[in-house]
Design an enzyme around this catalytic site. Structure first.
Site, PDB file in Angstrom:
ATOM      1  N   HIS A  16       4.254  -4.848  -8.545  1.00 26.84           N
ATOM      2  CA  HIS A  16       5.392  -4.508  -9.407  1.00 26.84           C
ATOM      3  C   HIS A  16       6.654  -4.268  -8.579  1.00 26.84           C
ATOM      4  O   HIS A  16       7.698  -4.841  -8.853  1.00 26.84           O
ATOM      5  CB  HIS A  16       5.041  -3.267 -10.241  1.00 26.84           C
ATOM      6  CG  HIS A  16       6.237  -2.551 -10.780  1.00 26.84           C
ATOM      7  ND1 HIS A  16       6.986  -3.044 -11.809  1.00 26.84           N
ATOM      8  CD2 HIS A  16       6.823  -1.387 -10.418  1.00 26.84           C
ATOM      9  CE1 HIS A  16       7.981  -2.215 -12.077  1.00 26.84           C
ATOM     10  NE2 HIS A  16       7.908  -1.198 -11.238  1.00 26.84           N
TER      11      HIS A  16
ATOM     12  N   ARG B 220      -4.350  -0.236  -3.354  1.00 29.16           N
ATOM     13  CA  ARG B 220      -3.208  -0.473  -2.488  1.00 29.16           C
ATOM     14  C   ARG B 220      -3.418   0.316  -1.196  1.00 29.16           C
ATOM     15  O   ARG B 220      -4.390   1.045  -1.056  1.00 29.16           O
ATOM     16  CB  ARG B 220      -1.943   0.011  -3.202  1.00 29.16           C
ATOM     17  CG  ARG B 220      -1.924   1.503  -3.397  1.00 29.16           C
ATOM     18  CD  ARG B 220      -0.853   1.973  -4.353  1.00 29.16           C
ATOM     19  NE  ARG B 220       0.445   1.995  -3.709  1.00 29.16           N
ATOM     20  CZ  ARG B 220       1.492   2.704  -4.189  1.00 29.16           C
ATOM     21  NH1 ARG B 220       1.362   3.413  -5.291  1.00 29.16           N
ATOM     22  NH2 ARG B 220       2.643   2.681  -3.593  1.00 29.16           N
ATOM     23  N   ARG B 221      -2.515   0.157  -0.238  1.00 28.24           N
ATOM     24  CA  ARG B 221      -2.463   0.997   0.962  1.00 28.24           C
ATOM     25  C   ARG B 221      -3.778   1.073   1.720  1.00 28.24           C
ATOM     26  O   ARG B 221      -4.193   2.139   2.144  1.00 28.24           O
ATOM     27  CB  ARG B 221      -2.081   2.417   0.564  1.00 28.24           C
ATOM     28  CG  ARG B 221      -0.727   2.530  -0.012  1.00 28.24           C
ATOM     29  CD  ARG B 221      -0.493   3.922  -0.529  1.00 28.24           C
ATOM     30  NE  ARG B 221       0.925   4.183  -0.627  1.00 28.24           N
ATOM     31  CZ  ARG B 221       1.423   5.294  -1.146  1.00 28.24           C
ATOM     32  NH1 ARG B 221       0.626   6.217  -1.598  1.00 28.24           N
ATOM     33  NH2 ARG B 221       2.708   5.465  -1.198  1.00 28.24           N
TER      34      ARG B 221
END
Lengths: 584, 169
Positions: free
Chosen positions: A383, A446-447
């Site tokens: 996003h 994520r990450r």
């Protein structure tokens, strides 16, 4: 006629020099950030790995901080300095003050940037692998927080500078409306002052003293909530310079003029009012915050869609108006009459298109209970690579193609390369963010350096994770090449000879400022309402967090605990006593 | 202030869309009953979890017919217990807290998803239906071994569940 082709650099050589200087910092950060970006894309997808996975988080921190703090904000201050000077047709009240804040911002960025990069060198013992969000009790070296403080004070002084220039202008022009670009600068800065209250309190009162060892523990939920108090409005701080370019430059590039000046003002005022009381929507799945506060943040967030939806209308309408001025006809055939060979126009138009896509995924993030499905998955970076990574970054690059010749009196090295660059960015981002969004729906987090976990697999409904990885790696590579083309094109432009007559003017809007109510220019009123709204949204949740968890938390140690250079005031005092020969 | 006819129409439709979004979410919360992670889990001291009645020995316990409570501790870089074992066709309430930094707790492929913040207890209730194995990831960066932090939720057929071992099969 020669006066009309006079450039900004001809008319305001000192200011142009400062704008070039802030762009130089911005583009240095862009180059480094892109390098760290491609390292991540290739490492995560297991295509090419040359760093240990434990160093991935240093790369990730550097990528985030360099791009969303240094690149975007240095571009912003350069663009805004140009905009204030141009639209008021007036130099800063004291240009040494302007130099001072730009220097301060640069020093802060260098300190924080170096602290992060030293994470690669284990022997020194200084690191800040805390990501852009620096959630306690992950702890960075005190220099990381110090650099942030210096940087933010620099931005505050930039706002003081612009307000001061405007007030002096107002004394000379008491009855005139604020020129649109200056209006945008002032409203953006009011929003910034309100937004940075949160991060300033978090860093000055909690994180910096804690990293120096002056306080034992912090309340992780409190500093996290203060971070998001700042962490959501900061996205509009990145976005508003792009909006300024869309509202004031894009219509001209399209061959027409802005549709409505009053509505542009309304949009910026809405951002001042609505962008801060929404930060809790980043904390939908945080324990310790009551559902009611989350619901309030959700409704505020939804209403924040309004200024972006209004902008979508204005930008498209202004483009259509421009196309029809150029002879475009038909319901959709006017699109072919637009100047698609101009990299500045095409870059901004494609950025706007991607912003629409990013807006849709944003609406999904904002949906309180739908957020469960995508929270902290790679959907979220998907996003924001559409919003800040394309809507903002691509617009800034496209804007540079238009602005750079007026700041340097040299032509762009190559427009075709510029066109290739913006199209390549669009294609690369389409691939990369698509694969991120899809993988996020299947739960890929994520990450993380290694999303291929040992104990289980991610199941896809169609296609495969391997295919998504290829998309991500190819997309990331295209983006990196695109950045190199951009930086190379600009660098080569510096070799072009200086010429006269590269100046550009901006046309008046179809519906001018006189159509808008005067109350819109009342900056004190908007700042006041914004503060009241923030108080309504945050006083109760912050109060509840402190009441439940204590101002300094319920305990919990810092990590990593062995950061070298930790300052122990007791040891310092002993050293002084010893030097003075005073017994203990 | 002059506002063009099309602009007014667009403004109206935008507001309608926004109100519509809020309505669907309100329906999800009130009608369907999707409840949010909130402050109901309370607070704990992350440094003395070993003295806590439940978190000192994390695991699953039966609290009613087809109702279970799972106490989970996240710490660098493991989930305790691992695997978490629960019977199929039951309602499980997870209480998750952290012993050190901020972690995440997400059961991959489902919407069971929460942040794990030291000092706070996250409470999420899920209906567990089919037997099978589900991966659990820490999806918040928690230090340089973050990518190794994973766990398993094992849902066993009702007959095979042995409540006396606290779900630590």
């Amino acid at each position: 006629m020669s006066v009309e082709r006079e450039t900004f650099a001809d008319r305001y050589p000192e200011e142009a020099e400062l704008v070039r200087r802030s762009f130089l910092v911005a583009f240095t950060a862009l180059g480094l950030g892109a390098l760290f970006g491609i390292i991540q894309a290739l490492h995560r997808t297991n295509v090419l790995r040359f760093i240990p996975s434990t160093d991935y988080y240093t790369v990730l921190t550097a990528h985030g901080v360099l791009l969303v703090i240094v690149f975007t904000i240095f571009y912003l201050v350069g663009l805004y300095q140009w905009a204030v000077t141009r639209s008021l047709d007036r130099s800063p009240t004291n240009i040494n003050f302007t130099r001072a804040w730009l220097t301060l911002m640069t020093i802060g960025s260098v300190i924080t940037g170096l602290t992060i990069l030293l994470g690669f060198v284990d022997q020194i013992g200084i690191s800040a692998d805390v990501l852009f969000t620096f959630y306690a009790p992950l702890q960075a070296h005190p220099l990381f927080y110090t650099g942030l403080v210096v940087f933010i004070i620099g931005t505050w002084l930039a706002g003081v500078d612009w307000f001061r220039t405007w007030l002096h202008w107002k004394q000379d022009n008491p009855d005139e409306r604020i020129p649109l670009q200056t209006f945008m600068v002032l409203t953006t800065m009011i929003m910034w002052y309100v937004a940075t209250i949160g991060v300033a309190i978090a860093v000055l009162f909690f994180l910096l003293p804690w990293s120096l060892g002056l306080i034992e523990t912090v309340n992780p939920l409190l500093t996290r909530t203060l971070f998001w108090f700042f962490g959501h409005p900061v996205v509009y701080f990145w976005l508003l310079p792009a909006y300024m370019l869309w509202y004031t430059v894009l219509p001209k590039l399209a061959g027409g003029r802005l549709f409505s000046d009053p509505l542009a003002r309304v949009v910026f005022v809405l951002f001042v009012l609505l962008s801060t009381p929404v930060g809790i929507h980043h904390q939908y799945v945080d324990p310790g915050i009551a559902e009611g506060f989350k619901f309030i943040a959700m409704t505020n967030t939804m209403f924040l869609l309004l200024p972006s939806l209004l902008t979508a209308f204005t930008v498209v309408a202004s483009m259509e108006h421009g196309a029809r001025q150029r002879g475009g006809e038909g319901l959709f055939r006017w699109l072919t009459a637009l100047p698609w060979r101009d990299p500045a126009f095409t870059g901004m138009a494609l950025a706007g298109l991607m912003f629409a896509a990013g807006g849709f995924s944003g609406m999904i993030n904002a949906g309180m209970n739908i957020n469960y499905l995508v929270h902290n998955t790679i959907w979220v970076p998907g996003h924001f690579h559409l919003t800040v990574g394309t809507a903002v970054a691509l617009t800034m690059m496209a804007g540079t193609y238009w602005l750079w010749p007026q700041l340097t009196n040299r032509r762009l090295y190559s427009r075709p390369i510029g066109l290739l660059q913006v199209v390549m960015w669009f294609g690369g981002m389409a691939l990369m963010s698509n694969s991120m969004h899809v993988a996020g729906l299947y739960g890929v987090p994520r990450r993380t350096a290694e999303p291929q976990y040992a104990g289980f697999d991610f199941q896809t409904a169609f296609g495969s994770i391997a295919e998504l990885n290829v998309q991500l790696a190819v997309g990331g590579t295209l983006l990196f090449v695109s950045t190199l083309l951009f930086l190379g094109n600009l660098a080569l432009s510096l070799g072009n000879p200086k010429v006269d007559g590269l100046g550009q003017t901006l046309p008046e809007p179809l519906s001018g400022p006189d159509d808008s109510p005067r109350v819109l220019d009342n900056m004190k009123l908007w700042a006041g309402i914004a503060l009241v709204l923030v108080l309504l949204a945050y006083a109760l949740p912050l109060g509840a967090i402190v009441q439940n968890g204590g101002l300094f938390g319920t305990g919990g140690d810092a990590y990593p605990v062995s950061v070298l250079g930790r300052f122990d005031p007791g040891v310092g005092l002993d050293a002084v006593r010893e030097l003075l020969g005073v017994g203990r | 202030m002059h506002i063009h006819q099309y602009e007014k129409l667009w403004l109206g439709m935008s507001l309608l869309l926004i109100v519509g979004f809020i309505a669907t979410i309100t329906y999800g919360a009130v009608g369907v009953g999707v409840s949010m992670v909130d402050d109901s889990g309370g607070n704990v001291d992350p440094n003395s979890l070993d003295e806590h009645p439940e978190f000192s020995d994390p695991g699953v316990e039966q609290v009613g017919e087809d109702e279970y409570e799972a106490y989970v501790v996240a710490r660098q870089f493991i989930f305790q217990p691992d695997p978490i074992v629960v019977p199929a066709n039951s309602t499980v309430t997870f209480y998750v807290t952290s012993a050190d930094v901020i972690h995440g707790f997400a059961v991959v492929g489902t919407n069971a998803n929460t942040m794990v913040i030291p000092g706070e207890v996250a409470e999420i209730t899920v209906e567990v239906n089919e037997a099978g194995e589900y991966g659990i990831v820490c999806h918040e960066y928690c230090g340089d071994g973050h990518h190794t932090m994973e766990g398993v939720l094992r849902v066993v057929p009702e007959g095979q569940y042995n409540s006396s071992d606290g779900g630590e099969q």
